[in-house]
Design a protein around this motif. Structure first.
Motif, mmCIF file in Angstrom:
data_model
loop_
_atom_site.group_PDB
_atom_site.id
_atom_site.type_symbol
_atom_site.label_atom_id
_atom_site.label_comp_id
_atom_site.label_asym_id
_atom_site.label_seq_id
_atom_site.Cartn_x
_atom_site.Cartn_y
_atom_site.Cartn_z
ATOM 1 N N MET A 125 0.553 -0.569 6.153
ATOM 2 C CA MET A 125 -0.863 -0.871 6.023
ATOM 3 C C MET A 125 -1.083 -2.007 5.032
ATOM 4 S SD MET A 125 -2.849 2.686 6.061
ATOM 5 C CE MET A 125 -3.001 3.655 7.545
ATOM 6 N N PHE A 167 0.863 -1.170 0.000
ATOM 7 C CA PHE A 167 0.000 0.000 0.000
ATOM 8 C C PHE A 167 0.903 1.224 0.000
ATOM 9 C CE2 PHE A 167 -2.994 2.945 2.177
ATOM 10 C CZ PHE A 167 -3.993 2.907 1.213
ATOM 11 N N PRO A 197 0.748 4.582 0.094
ATOM 12 C CA PRO A 197 0.812 5.714 1.028
ATOM 13 C C PRO A 197 1.443 5.335 2.370
ATOM 14 C CG PRO A 197 -1.378 5.533 0.070
ATOM 15 C CD PRO A 197 -0.631 4.302 -0.308
ATOM 16 N N ASP A 198 1.280 4.138 2.814
ATOM 17 C CA ASP A 198 1.828 3.760 4.116
ATOM 18 C C ASP A 198 2.211 2.284 4.058
ATOM 19 O OD1 ASP A 198 2.341 3.029 6.713
ATOM 20 O OD2 ASP A 198 0.838 4.413 7.529
ATOM 21 N N ARG A 237 -4.994 1.820 12.390
ATOM 22 C CA ARG A 237 -5.215 3.035 11.601
ATOM 23 C C ARG A 237 -5.831 2.653 10.268
ATOM 24 N NH1 ARG A 237 0.006 5.011 10.178
ATOM 25 N NH2 ARG A 237 0.585 2.826 10.369
ATOM 26 N N VAL A 238 -6.493 3.597 9.692
ATOM 27 C CA VAL A 238 -7.100 3.323 8.392
ATOM 28 C C VAL A 238 -6.814 4.471 7.443
ATOM 29 C CG1 VAL A 238 -9.332 3.321 7.233
ATOM 30 C CG2 VAL A 238 -8.941 1.778 9.117
ATOM 31 N N LYS A 239 -6.480 4.137 6.245
ATOM 32 C CA LYS A 239 -6.384 5.174 5.210
ATOM 33 C C LYS A 239 -7.602 4.985 4.324
ATOM 34 C CE LYS A 239 -4.308 8.066 2.284
ATOM 35 N NZ LYS A 239 -4.660 9.472 2.526
ATOM 36 N N GLU A 240 -8.488 5.968 4.381
ATOM 37 C CA GLU A 240 -9.752 5.801 3.689
ATOM 38 C C GLU A 240 -9.562 5.853 2.175
ATOM 39 O OE1 GLU A 240 -12.282 8.769 5.253
ATOM 40 O OE2 GLU A 240 -11.978 8.085 7.319
ATOM 41 N N MET A 283 -8.221 0.863 -0.197
ATOM 42 C CA MET A 283 -7.996 1.517 1.081
ATOM 43 C C MET A 283 -6.894 0.784 1.827
ATOM 44 S SD MET A 283 -11.340 0.229 3.162
ATOM 45 C CE MET A 283 -10.843 0.871 4.729
ATOM 46 N N GLY A 284 -6.345 1.413 2.812
ATOM 47 C CA GLY A 284 -5.284 0.762 3.573
ATOM 48 C C GLY A 284 -5.683 0.664 5.028
ATOM 49 N N ILE A 285 -5.385 -0.457 5.633
ATOM 50 C CA ILE A 285 -5.685 -0.615 7.058
ATOM 51 C C ILE A 285 -4.430 -1.132 7.752
ATOM 52 C CG2 ILE A 285 -7.162 -1.701 8.770
ATOM 53 C CD1 ILE A 285 -9.214 -2.187 6.588
ATOM 54 N N ASP A 286 -4.106 -0.499 8.825
ATOM 55 C CA ASP A 286 -3.032 -1.007 9.665
ATOM 56 C C ASP A 286 -3.699 -1.802 10.776
ATOM 57 O OD1 ASP A 286 -1.007 -1.574 11.309
ATOM 58 O OD2 ASP A 286 -0.367 0.496 11.654
#
Lengths: 418, 1204
Positions: B991, B985, B987-988, B1021-1024, B1041-1044
């Motif tokens: 995640m 993912f 952006p991060d 954390r979540v990246k919507e 979407m990304g989820i940590d």
């Protein structure tokens, strides 16, 4: 299929008979009495017996034998399962399934049996349907009935049998809409002498009490459904949705019912909440033995262990027990040779201990095997497998129901070998 | 009531006549009444109660519901009140009669309650018949019901009087209320009066075509009743059964099959047309009906389908045939002939690969979910069906369910264990994983213990014998001596079956000889005796040992057995035997009789073999015996003396004395009593008793050649009709009715491709795949197609050859003429036509539906159209399959990529259309990715030498599983699915990337799709995903979407918002998605494993979890293992052995070890997975991970992936 049914108490009296086809003389039961005599213990009577012209299939429940007479081939489990369903229905109606209560309600029992089987084939076995046809007795109603002459039999026709949801009665109405789910887990385990687990698994059951108006469609989901190894459902649960999404989707029966039973296999490590330190020994010479048992908490997940009991089936030669318990009381039943130590709550600071001597019949040889200990316990607010209900959703009805989930862990067949 | 009274009053004199006749009738009644046994005590009890009862009646009937208790407590006033009280005082029930004649319902009710209570207790109440029967038309329902109870009980005995009630029922049969019609028919048919047979017949026929399914159900129930009353009506009844079998409601299905089984189980031909319908209805039939139907279908399938294990069993038989051929030299010719036959058959089998009939598959698939039933009888029925019908590889599924039943009531356990015992003999492997579930508790009833022991013994093999023996060791000490004896026998059987432990067992048993309990000793001696007889060459040691024991053992039975052994094998212990005899001779007079007899035997045998040393001793013993008190012993002594000591008188017999005494005795066979019991249908009464019960229908053998499958085809209009009935099912069954539609889809080729291939085309393998899939998800179709195309590469030639030339041409033409798009379009349009047709039918059917049903109408129609759409889609995929097949035929492996694409495409469309089962089950998806995966592993192999390749490419991206986030129904048209794309993912990096597919099934556009109100566990954390502004109707879009997840499997809950609605949804990751592949070499892997395990300085020690497992049969090659592991968890493979990687063609080691590595996404902790394969599919799985929770969960997941 099922030809006749005889109810027999544990002393061997036939106190009720019902025939669905031609009458069969109660003398067929003699074959059963013979087998019972031979087996000694009622638990050891073979459930299926062959007589020259009939087959007898029997179950033993609550000190009663339900004996059915069969004439032709039928799957034995079919009959056994049905007889248990009959006993369940009695329990449901009268609170218990015993001789006294059946004799008191003999007419209701007869009406029930009439509805449950037609020509020996099960007709209506769902409690919701039966209750619509034959109202369960209660004190108020029986008073009213004697005064007014009205009856227990519902005067509305049982529409339940016609619907596609035979388990739910129509037109349910409540002022308080509530749905409670009890997650009850039982630990089945065998521990050996040294305390290591020989075999352990968790058997869970979700008992539900649903009092909801109308035709609610419920969806119950778990935080961790993957834990469940094997499941069986009440017929209302939609199996496909479970397969696909691991959620329980169902239109519930009205009242109390068992939603599902499940099994968490021994492949997962099963937490054993208590440990047992024991030493039971009988001396070769001199008619006595020693007993010393201590229990302590092991993996209790920080919860209080309650209702702790230890049951020991002593060898036949043990005459009496002279013990002291640091906590709780013990009783020794001379007739059945069962020692029960009722401990209650387990205090981790002060471990309960039972210690003392056993007196053995003089001259009798030393018992070869030490008796194994059966442990009973209860832990509130904990499902030992870690199963958690995540949420309950309701569709199809507008109101907001009150929802509740309770967790209990109990000891099932929890045995410590000594 | 009034009419009834009129009816009854019309022949007032009839009642009077009856009364006069009554006493006479009664007299006969007493004589023949089967209720009352001549058991005097019982009868005295009954009659003693009578006065008390009357007292209650006199007090006005307020005594409270005829309670039996009061009566019992009442003192026995009339002492031995006379056995013949009925005859002496025929008017005893006058009060009851008075009450019944009164106008008050309450009095009637009270009287009826008393009467029913009498019946319940088995007391004769037949003299009340005329009084009771008058009330048959009473308005009070309870009175009426109780009168029915009475009537059904006594009508048989008082036929003439019973006739008076018939007209009431006949009227009831015409009642507008279905429940009254049904109950009238029920009682009418329960009255066993031969005269009314024609009336019953008429009533049944009429009811069979009643509008109400409930009345039809009652008609089905009435059929066996009439049949048992008058078997001559069979032909007419079969007609009714045939009619009812065609009924399409679940309510009727169970009852009519029950009637079929009782009346005409041999008319299997009646089932053909209804077979598929029964299979499809099965899941919605009530539980008792399910049992009956499943049992019947088992028999049906045995006559109609081919043995799925045909090839295996043929080969097996061939082998055994060979063995006997070499083993025995008799009947050589016959053997040869047989062998030839078998070889021929085997060759046949080879030439013609087994193809499972789709109907056979349908049955297996539709019964499988019923294993989850709460009803033990249903579970058992399915289990026996699988045992008798399923291919070997699939039978295993029933084990878990059967083991579950072991928690049930002890009677259920008893029956289940009997059946498990039979199964374990044939299919041991099935229950091996559940070995521990059969361990015995001291609180089990003895009969259960012995059955469990039987199962444990059957399950014993080389690998688990040590555990089993350890268990047995604890059982031997039990207080339950019957059980101990059974345990000893079980040990003996284990010893005979498993050579390795024979000596251990023998030694253990010898130790038991010193047991205090006679039963134990006797049993051990018997078992030792049997064991020794099997191994005549090795036993001298033990015999010596046992000879020594004679000094200590006092149990006569054991002493006798030892002496017999020494005598029998005296040649093996030539020195000890005479000494034993000497000792015995000394103590002869003090021995028990059986021991004395054996001493004589021993002496005789020794005399014959070693007369020098023992002549005197023998004579001494014989002399002692001659004057013994027991004549048996005296006789024996005389007889033996004559036989062994040659004198002038003794004839030729003494020459043969040695042969007589020392003949080779056959070793007793230690066999399970459950051997060969499986020729009875499992779960049946006959199986349990191991004897044919009355009415048992033999389970037929598989046919040699499959009968014509087309007999089960149903005409098209019938099919359509069925569809309409399906749609008219109320909402709650939607789920299952949808299943039906799905199944119909599967069946479809049968119905629609009448001009195409009429025979089954799928191979057994691909069939089984699709079956396992369809249960759990939509993956089935494409998995089926996947494996099929794969199969077509290998076996298409042989298969194609068998196809008609014509057909081939047709297909080719099709292919050439139509471009794919056109084809699907045309298909679709034809489908649409069909749909229209269906709709018409539906509308026609509407008026008949009840209110509650029409409520759900709208939605139903909706889903109906969708389903037909999916049908068209399905057919589309089918045509694609065909095309692929063709392509494969022409140029086999050249374009795997293209195929892959196509497949993916169909997959997508299928998934979108499917409603309730969006997630393909994990075990299915891999199948379609098989090719690509093998590619991946190949790639991996390349990357070993070329480490530049990024690990991301290694992970098999095609093996993604889709999970449902929002269902189409709950989402009001919007359905959302998600999958873990296994891409980093961007952006991060911490995640996990979650790819979401949004589909708008609604008719209006959806706007402003976004997330809100994210609820997370701490640390997560979540990246919507970016807001989707517009999703037009019918469109699909994706977002990432990304989820940590913080390395936990906690769900991420949030709201999915559209411009109108908010939906609560949650995403929960499987543990395998919480990691990302990490590349390392084997050496690095090992180093990590070791250092992490050993180093004590490490704060967080690496946890190691090891599990042993048996690999699934389909998962024994390297590809399959790698692919299954990487599907279950996002790991990368560690290349094995550096020398091998350079030159791929080097043959792989016999038991390769597969290693996988990854790091958790959030904390980057290492996750190391090792799968070490061993012999015969055994394997060991090791997972090292710092995070214990992840480790345990991962073990479980991988285990699941590898074993299923």
């Amino acid at each position: 299929m099922i030809h006749s049914l005889f109810l027999i108490n544990h002393t061997g009296d036939i106190f009720l008979e019902k025939h669905w086809k031609s009458v069969i003389s109660r003398s067929v039961c003699d074959y059963f009495f013979e087998a019972k005599e031979k087996a000694g213990d009622p638990e050891n009577v073979p459930p299926v017996l062959q007589t020259p012209h009939h087959y007898l299939i029997t179950i033993y429940r609550g000190k009663l034998f339900l004996l059915s007479v069969i004439q032709t081939e039928v799957p034995p489990l079919f009959v056994i399962e049905f007889l248990h369903r009959v006993a369940d229905t009695f329990q449901d109606y009268f609170g218990e399934c015993s001789e006294g209560v059946i004799k008191d309600n003999v007419v209701t029992v007869y009406e029930l049996l009439e509805e449950m089987l037609d020509n020996g084939f099960p007709l209506a076995t769902e409690s919701n349907v039966l209750k619509e046809m034959i109202k369960p007795p209660n004190i108020l109603r029986s008073v009213v009935n004697t005064l007014t002459g009205s009856s227990n039999v519902g005067d509305t026709l049982p529409t339940g049998q016609l619907s596609n949801i035979p388990w739910r009665r129509a037109g349910v109405k409540y002022t308080n809409n509530e749905a409670y789910f009890d997650v009850i887990e039982e630990i089945d385990a065998i521990l050996d002498k040294s305390g290591t687990t020989v075999f352990a698994e968790i058997q869970g059951v979700i008992e539900a009490c649903v009092r909801l108006t109308g035709m609610p469609d419920l969806t119950l989901s778990f935080m961790n459904p993957r834990l469940l190894d094997d499941v069986s459902f009440h017929p209302c649960v939609r199996f496909k949705r479970w397969e696909a999404e691991r959620v329980l989707s169902f239109i519930p029966p009205d009242g109390n019912f068992t939603l599902m039973t499940y099994h968490v296999s021994s492949q997962n490590l099963v937490a054993i909440p208590v440990y047992v330190k024991q030493s039971i020994s009988f001396f070769e010479s001199g008619s006595c033995g020693r007993l010393d048992i201590t229990l302590g908490p092991k993996q209790t997940m920080g919860k209080m262990v309650e209702g702790l009991t230890v049951t020991i089936h002593m060898p036949k030669t043990v005459l009496s027990a002279n013990l002291t318990a640091t906590q709780g009381n013990y009783t020794y039943d001379l007739a059945t040779k069962v020692l029960v130590w009722d401990i209650g709550k387990l205090n981790p600071q002060k471990l309960p201990n039972l210690k003392g001597s056993l007196s053995v019949q003089a001259g009798a040889p030393k018992p070869e095997e030490n008796p194994s200990l059966n442990i009973g316990l209860k832990i509130q607010q904990l499902a030992i497998s870690g199963l958690k209900v995540s949420r309950l959703d309701m569709y199809g009805e507008k109101y907001k129901p009150f929802k509740g989930v309770k967790y209990v862990t109990k000891a099932g067949k929890f045995q410590v070998r000594t | 009531m009034t009419t009834m009274q009129k009816l009854l009053q019309l022949p007032v004199n009839a009642v009077n006549i009856v009364k006069t006749v009554q006493s006479q009738v009664q007299g006969q009644e007493e004589d023949k009444s089967p209720v009352l046994t001549p058991d005097g005590g019982q009868q005295a009890w009954y009659s003693a109660l009578q006065p008390d009862e009357l007292r209650h009646l006199r007090s006005g009937g307020t005594g409270g519901g005829g309670s039996g208790d009061q009566e019992e407590k009442a003192p026995l006033e009339e002492g031995g009140g006379g056995g013949g009280s009925f005859q002496n005082q025929p008017l005893r029930h006058d009060d009851l009669k008075e009450m019944l004649d009164s106008n008050k319902d309450s009095l009637k009710l009270e009287a009826m309650k008393r009467i029913v209570a009498m019946i319940a207790r088995g007391k004769n109440a037949s003299d009340l018949f005329p009084a009771v029967v008058k009330n048959v038309a009473c308005k009070n329902i309870e009175v009426k019901k109780l009168v029915y109870v009475y009537l059904v009980r006594y009508a048989e005995e008082q036929q003439d009087l019973a006739l008076l009630s018939i007209s009431t029922f006949q009227r009831g049969l015409k009642d507008p209320n279905q429940l009254i019609r049904a109950s009238a028919l029920r009682v009418l048919s329960s009255i066993r009066v031969t005269i009314i047979v024609p009336i019953m017949m008429l009533a049944i026929k009429e009811a069979a075509s009643d509008m109400s399914p409930y009345v039809r159900k009652t008609a089905a129930h009435a059929i066996p009743k009439l049949y048992s009353l008058d078997p001559e009506q069979k032909d007419q009844l079969i007609e009714v059964i045939e009619k009812l079998l065609a009924d399409k409601t679940t309510l009727v299905a169970g009852s009519v099959v029950m009637a079929f089984e009782e009346v005409c189980p041999e008319r299997i031909d009646l089932i053909h047309k209804n077979y598929r319908k029964l299979c499809n209805l099965l899941i919605d039939v009530e539980e008792w009906g399910q049992v009956v139907i499943i049992n019947m279908l088992t028999r049906y399938a045995r006559t109609q389908f081919l043995n799925p294990n045909m090839n295996e069993s043929l080969l097996e038989e061939g082998n055994s045939g060979e063995k006997t051929f070499y083993g025995s030299d008799e009947d050589e010719d016959e053997d040869e002939e047989e062998k030839e036959k078998k070889a021929e058959a085997a060759a046949m089998a080879k030439r013609k690969p087994y193809v499972m009939d789709p109907d056979h598959r349908l049955l297996l698939r539709n019964t499988k979910p019923l294993l989850q039933s709460r009803n033990a009888a249903v579970v058992m029925a399915v289990a026996q069906l699988y045992f008798h019908l399923a291919p070997k590889a699939e039978v295993g599924v029933i084990a878990k369910a059967l083991v579950r039943l072991l928690r049930s009531h002890s009677e259920v356990q008893y029956v289940v264990l009997q059946n498990v015992a039979t199964m374990t003999i044939k299919r041991r492997g099935m229950f091996e994983p559940y070995l521990k579930s059969f361990y015995i508790r001291s609180t089990d009833p003895t009969q259960i213990k012995i059955l469990k022991l039987e199962v444990l013994t059957n399950l014993a093999n080389e690998t688990n014998i040590s555990t089993i023996l350890r268990e047995f060791q604890t059982y031997i000490k039990s207080m339950d001596k019957d059980f101990v004896a059974a345990t000893i026998q079980a040990i003996g059987r284990c010893a005979t079956n498993i050579g390795e432990v024979r000596d251990t067992c023998l030694n253990g048993l010898v130790q038991l000889l010193s047991n205090r309990d006679e039963l134990v000793v006797a049993e051990s001696v018997v078992v030792i005796k049997k064991l020794l007889q099997m191994q005549p060459e090795k036993h001298s040691d033990i015999i010596k040992h046992m000879a020594k024991l004679t000094d200590n053992i006092q149990v006569p039975m054991a002493r006798a057995s030892i002496l017999w052994l020494i005598g029998e094998y005296c040649e093996h212990v030539p020195k000890i035997a005479p000494d034993v005899l000497r000792k015995m001779a000394k103590s002869f007079t003090n021995e028990e009789d059986i021991v004395k007899l054996q001493i004589i035997n021993l002496a005789a045998k020794l005399y014959l073999t070693n007369s020098k040393q023992t002549k005197l001793l023998t004579q001494y013993v014989l002399n002692l015996a001659k004057y013994d008190q027991n004549y048996d012993i005296r006789d024996r002594a005389r007889f033996i003396r004559q036989l062994i000591v040659p004198t002038e008188k003794s004839g030729a017999l003494s020459k043969y004395a040695k042969k007589l005494f020392l003949a080779l005795k056959p070793a007793p066979v230690l066999e399970s009593p459950f051997k060969d019991r499986d020729h009875f249908q499992l779960g049946s009464l006959s199986h349990l008793l191991n004897a044919k019960a009355g009415g048992y229908q033999e389970l037929p053998d598989w046919p040699e050649a499959a009968p014509d499958p087309s007999v089960r085809n149903v005409e098209v209009f019938a099919l359509l009709e069925r569809v309409t009935t399906l749609t008219s099912v109320p909402e709650w069954t939607k789920c299952s009715s949808r299943e039906k539609r799905k199944e119909k889809k599967v069946e479809k080729p049968f119905y629609s491709d009448s001009e195409g291939e009429s025979g089954p085309t799928e191979s057994a393998d691909s069939e089984s795949d699709s079956a396992s899939g369809s249960e759990s998800g939509s993956g089935s179709e494409e998995s089926g197609s996947g494996s099929e195309s794969e199969e077509s590469e290998e076996g298409s030639e042989s298969e194609e050859e068998e196809e008609d030339e014509e057909e081939k041409d047709k297909k080719k033409k099709k292919k050439e003429l139509k471009k794919p798009v056109q084809e699907t379009e045309s298909e679709q349009s034809s489908e649409e036509e069909e749909r229209k047709h269906e709709r018409k039918h539906e509308r026609k059917a509407k008026p008949r539906k009840s209110d509650s049903e029409s409520e759900s109408e709208e939605e139903e129609e909706d889903s109906e159209s969708e389903s037909s759409q999916s049908e068209s889609e399905e057919s589309e995929s089918e045509t694609e399959i065909k095309k692929k097949k063709k392509a494969a035929e022409s140029k086999p492996p050249s374009k795997p990529d293209k195929k892959e694409n196509k497949k993916e495409k169909t997959e997508m469309s299928l998934l979108d259309l499917d409603d309730f089962e969006p997630a393909p089950s994990p075990q299915v998806t891999p199948v379609n990715t098989f090719l690509s995966n093998s590619l991946v592993t190949d790639l991996e192999g390349l990357s070993l030498s070329d480490t530049v390749l990024s690990p991301a490419t290694i992970s098999p991206s095609s093996a993604l599983k889709n999970y449902e986030l929002l269902h189409r129904i709950t989402g009001e048209g919007l359905s959302v699915e998600y999958c873990f794309s296994r891409q980093p993912f961007s952006p991060d990096a911490n995640m996990v990337a979650v790819q979401m597919h949004f589909t708008n099934n609604a008719t209006s556009d959806t706007k402003n799709l976004h997330m809100e109100d994210v609820k997370l566990q701490s640390g997560m954390r979540v990246k919507e995903f970016p807001e989707i502004e517009l999703l037009p109707a019918g469109e699909t879009t994706t977002a990432v979407m990304g989820i940590d997840f913080c390395d936990s499997t906690q769900a991420a809950n949030f709201q999915l918002c559209t411009h109108t609605r908010k939906f609560f949804v949650s995403i929960q990751p499987p543990v395998g998605e919480l990691m990302r592949p990490f590349f390392m070499t084997e050496n690095e892997f090992r180093k990590e494993q070791e250092t992490l395990l050993k180093s004590p300085g490490q704060l967080m020690g690496m946890n190691e979890i090891t599990e042993k497992l048996t690999l699934d049969a389909k998962c024994r090659n390297e590809h399959a293992i790698v692919q299954r592991v990487t599907t279950a968890a996002n790991l990368s493979r560690v290349p094995c052995g550096s020398d091998k990687e350079c030159s791929p063609p080097v043959p792989p080691p016999d038991h390769p070890v597969h290693r996988f590595a990854g790091r958790t996404v959030t904390s980057s902790s290492l996750v190391l997975v090792t799968v070490a394969t061993k012999e015969e599919g055994a394997a060991q799985l090791t997972v090292n991970c710092e995070k214990m929770v992840i480790g345990t969960m991962l073990v479980k997941d991988i285990l699941l992936a590898l074993t299923q």
